[in-house]
Motif scaffolding. Structure first.
Motif, PDB file in Angstrom:
ATOM      1  N   VAL A  51       0.577  -0.998   0.211  1.00 38.65           N
ATOM      2  CA  VAL A  51      -0.133   0.485  -0.015  1.00 38.65           C
ATOM      3  C   VAL A  51       0.558   1.071   0.175  1.00 38.65           C
ATOM      4  CG1 VAL A  51      -2.402  -1.248   1.062  1.00 38.65           C
ATOM      5  CG2 VAL A  51      -0.043  -0.347   2.263  1.00 38.65           C
ATOM      6  N   LEU A  54      -0.752   4.230  -2.720  1.00 40.14           N
ATOM      7  CA  LEU A  54      -1.925   4.146  -1.672  1.00 40.14           C
ATOM      8  C   LEU A  54      -1.231   5.116  -0.173  1.00 40.14           C
ATOM      9  CD1 LEU A  54      -5.068   4.010  -1.639  1.00 40.14           C
ATOM     10  CD2 LEU A  54      -4.661   2.213  -0.850  1.00 40.14           C
ATOM     11  N   GLN A  76      -0.428  -2.622   7.758  1.00 35.45           N
ATOM     12  CA  GLN A  76      -0.267  -2.019   6.167  1.00 35.45           C
ATOM     13  C   GLN A  76      -0.290  -0.815   6.573  1.00 35.45           C
ATOM     14  OE1 GLN A  76      -3.912  -1.818   4.140  1.00 35.45           O
ATOM     15  NE2 GLN A  76      -5.287  -2.206   5.794  1.00 35.45           N
ATOM     16  N   VAL A 145      -9.512   2.282   5.302  1.00 35.78           N
ATOM     17  CA  VAL A 145      -8.492   1.984   4.562  1.00 35.78           C
ATOM     18  C   VAL A 145      -9.066  -0.085   4.647  1.00 35.78           C
ATOM     19  CG1 VAL A 145      -6.574   0.340   3.184  1.00 35.78           C
ATOM     20  CG2 VAL A 145      -7.058   3.296   3.649  1.00 35.78           C
ATOM     21  N   ASN A 175      -8.968  -2.565  -0.318  1.00 29.94           N
ATOM     22  CA  ASN A 175      -7.324  -3.145  -0.527  1.00 29.94           C
ATOM     23  C   ASN A 175      -7.541  -4.359  -0.881  1.00 29.94           C
ATOM     24  OD1 ASN A 175      -4.174  -3.413  -1.126  1.00 29.94           O
ATOM     25  ND2 ASN A 175      -4.229  -3.568   1.099  1.00 29.94           N
ATOM     26  N   ASN A 177      -6.156  -7.113  -2.281  1.00 29.19           N
ATOM     27  CA  ASN A 177      -4.891  -8.067  -3.003  1.00 29.19           C
ATOM     28  C   ASN A 177      -5.136  -9.642  -2.915  1.00 29.19           C
ATOM     29  OD1 ASN A 177      -4.619  -8.934  -0.202  1.00 29.19           O
ATOM     30  ND2 ASN A 177      -2.698  -7.340  -0.024  1.00 29.19           N
ATOM     31  N   GLY A 220      -3.697   0.110  -7.605  1.00 30.30           N
ATOM     32  CA  GLY A 220      -3.003   0.545  -6.117  1.00 30.30           C
ATOM     33  C   GLY A 220      -1.784   1.301  -6.469  1.00 30.30           C
ATOM     34  N   THR A 246      -4.099  -4.053  -4.931  1.00 26.58           N
ATOM     35  CA  THR A 246      -2.839  -4.065  -4.813  1.00 26.58           C
ATOM     36  C   THR A 246      -1.660  -5.597  -4.939  1.00 26.58           C
ATOM     37  OG1 THR A 246      -2.495  -3.838  -2.794  1.00 26.58           O
ATOM     38  CG2 THR A 246      -2.877  -1.925  -3.649  1.00 26.58           C
TER      39      THR A 246
END
Length: 589
Positions: A51, A54, A76, A145, A175, A177, A220, A246
């Motif tokens: 991240v 981001l 994160q 987030v 986010n 992933n 991202g 991401t």
């Protein structure tokens, strides 16, 4: 020579003075800084690398801390911490006296909400947004987030459900992933995969159906695209949802390729990414592996055995069961409440269910433990990993409350083994058929013995064990902290004074043994790696009061405070239950 932009950043105000063209260079420097520090100091790596862009984009577009940013879990949030005035302290991350590994309100005004457990960000940010509106601050943005594993949790859905019928100024950034600590699971993961691959028609978008202004998916790692979209969304009223794609571990090849191992890899070579091997030959096993390997052995003999874990197959070593019996081992995602009631449902059908949850995470399913398991007296076997002081993850992760919060529940057996062999044997005993549910608590880290895979032995229900005879002071311990006690008694040079009793069963207590102890000794000391308020020592004191015993009972354990982060030894020392402190205490008698 490349100019170090990161050295100029003491706050997001400094970040916002950079040009958009400088931001990719800053991202590379921030990512390298995280890798350099974590490679030596250890910690969570992959999530923050994923991240980086981001994080920069959010602080660049929004006026933090006035605009309020909530990071779900906080694994994160390393980049966030570095950009908000904690770069120089970052090498103290997760260390005794240093900064926390998770967002923490008392640490920084930029940490708007403490997030050590997952799936809380949407509710918290929505609460902030509603409060801001009530206070007339309609221009403030509120951003949550959240990862694709965390958003599958029930609490996150509760927050989304509520937000969709408000006009709150809330932005939820997903986010995505496809992984938490372990790979994400469930139907929502499959849905998000379809969205990313363009195989899900926009008109069937489930987020839009909850009345969110949905945008995405967005790359991202594309700072220009992120800033453009965040800037647009900043001007949109009501609940908004930005779907960001991401790669966990981005920027470190090995971390991208093995995202599970590099979630928190320990020490590694900062240039090559190679994890530095630890000399583990000849060491006792981790307690989680004792659980995982023993469960497979038992499952080979008993086809009714089922394993359940909420998103922790690696951390709990349920992965061994999942590999050996994939149909009989279930990862249900970040859904502790569901895990407990699922186990209860299976138990009604005669299945032998081992529900493996970290002690700190079982707190999230307390109602289900009481109503769905204990009230119905269903023999679910709770295996509470990470009980006691867990170390560097700190206050949100210590498993120090379980004795207190479980001991008051009717029908529930509570057991804490002294060592690996006893853990192995209670796991065996539990599947032979107990009349009640049982919670078995055991610590993070390694045990005491290398020769632990011995033939199974049945443990007698509710019996304490006298480990050492003595004449005046009885030391009563429960769980693996008893190993500290044994060493301390031997080093106190007053061996004849002390008897040492191991109470594996915290509930039911061995009252026969307690009557004997109280009538043959002058003083009692209890030792536990749980909170002294409402814990094992409290139960012993309650027994003494009930039966009118007048002996002094000295209770040693975790004080009535939230314990911060540090090594387990440092934390035991702080709590006064390490070997040296116990030795000094025993030497006073």
């Amino acid at each position: 020579m490349e100019h170090n932009l990161l050295d100029q950043i003491q706050s997001p105000d400094d970040l916002r003075r950079l040009t958009p063209q400088q931001l990719p260079q800053l991202a590379a420097q921030l990512r390298r800084f995280i890798i350099d520090v974590v490679s030596v100091k250890e910690g969570h790596l992959g999530a923050s690398l994923g991240v980086t862009e981001l994080t920069i984009a959010l602080h660049y577009v929004f006026n933090t801390p006035d605009d309020q940013l909530v990071w779900d879990v906080g694994h994160q949030a390393y980049g966030h911490k570095i950009l908000t005035g904690r770069r120089d302290a970052f090498d103290t991350n997760r260390q005794w006296g240093g900064i926390s590994g998770f967002p923490k309100r008392s640490e920084s005004v930029y940490d708007t909400f403490g997030t050590g457990h997952s799936s809380t960000s949407v509710s918290a940010a929505l609460g902030m947004a509603i409060a801001s509106k009530l206070q007339g601050n309609t221009g403030r943005s509120h951003i949550a987030v959240i990862g694709d594993a965390s958003i599958a949790s029930g609490m996150a859905f509760e927050g989304l459900n509520h937000a969709g019928v408000t006009d709150a100024n809330l932005l939820v950034v997903l986010n995505d992933n496809a992984i938490g600590i372990d790979p994400a699971v469930g139907a929502l993961k499959d849905y998000l995969t379809q969205v990313k691959q363009g195989r899900n028609p926009r008109q069937n978008n489930m987020i839009k159906s909850l009345n969110f202004d949905y945008t995405g998916p967005v790359d991202g790692h594309d700072l220009e695209a992120l800033i453009r979209e965040l800037t647009r969304l900043k001007g949109v009223k009501g609940p908004k949802f930005l779907h960001v794609i991401t790669t966990k571990g981005k920027g470190l090849k090995q971390a991208e390729e093995d995202q599970v191992k590099y979630h928190a890899p320990g020490k590694f070579d900062r240039l090559t990414g190679e994890i530095l091997a630890k000399a583990e030959d000849g060491l006792p096993p981790k307690y989680q592996d004792v659980f995982g390997l023993t469960l497979v052995e038992l499952a080979q003999q008993n086809d009714k055995i089922i394993g359940i874990t909420p998103a922790m197959p690696s951390g709990s070593s349920m992965k061994f069961m999942m590999e050996a019996f994939p149909e009989r081992a279930l990862d249900v995602g970040i859904a502790e409440q569901h895990a407990v009631t699922l186990a209860a449902g299976m138990a009604t059908q005669g299945m032998v269910v081992y529900c493996n949850i970290y002690s700190t995470f079982l707190q999230r399913a307390y109602d289900q433990v009481i109503h769905d398991v204990a009230l119905q007296n269903l023999p679910v076997i709770f295996c509470l990993d990470r009980a006691g002081l867990v170390g560097e993850d700190g206050a949100t992760h210590h498993g120090v409350f379980d004795i207190a919060y479980l001991n008051c529940i009717p029908n529930l057996i509570v057991f804490a083994p002294l060592n690996e062999v006893e853990l192995r044997n209670i796991l065996y005993t539990a599947q032979l058929g107990l009349p009640h549910p049982i919670a078995i608590r055991y610590p993070r880290g390694r045990g005491q013995n290398t020769n632990w895979q011995l033939p199974f032995g049945r443990i007698e229900m509710g019996k304490a064990i006298e480990l050492k005879k003595g004449s005046e002071v009885a030391v009563l311990s429960t769980g693996t902290i008893g190993n500290n006690v044994a060493i301390s008694i031997s080093e106190s040079e007053k061996l004849g004074l002390f008897s040492h009793w191991h109470f594996g069963f915290i509930k039911p207590l061995d009252e026969v043994a307690l009557h004997h102890i109280f009538t043959t000794h002058k003083k009692i000391i209890t030792v536990e790696d749980g909170t002294v308020t409402g814990g094992f020592g409290s139960a012993i004191s309650a027994f003494a009061a009930k039966h009118n015993y007048r002996l002094e009972v000295r209770i040693l354990g975790v004080p009535d405070a939230f314990i911060e982060h540090g090594t387990v030894h440092q934390l035991q020392q702080y709590c006064g239950i390490d070997v040296k402190t116990l030795t000094d205490i025993f030497s006073e008698y």
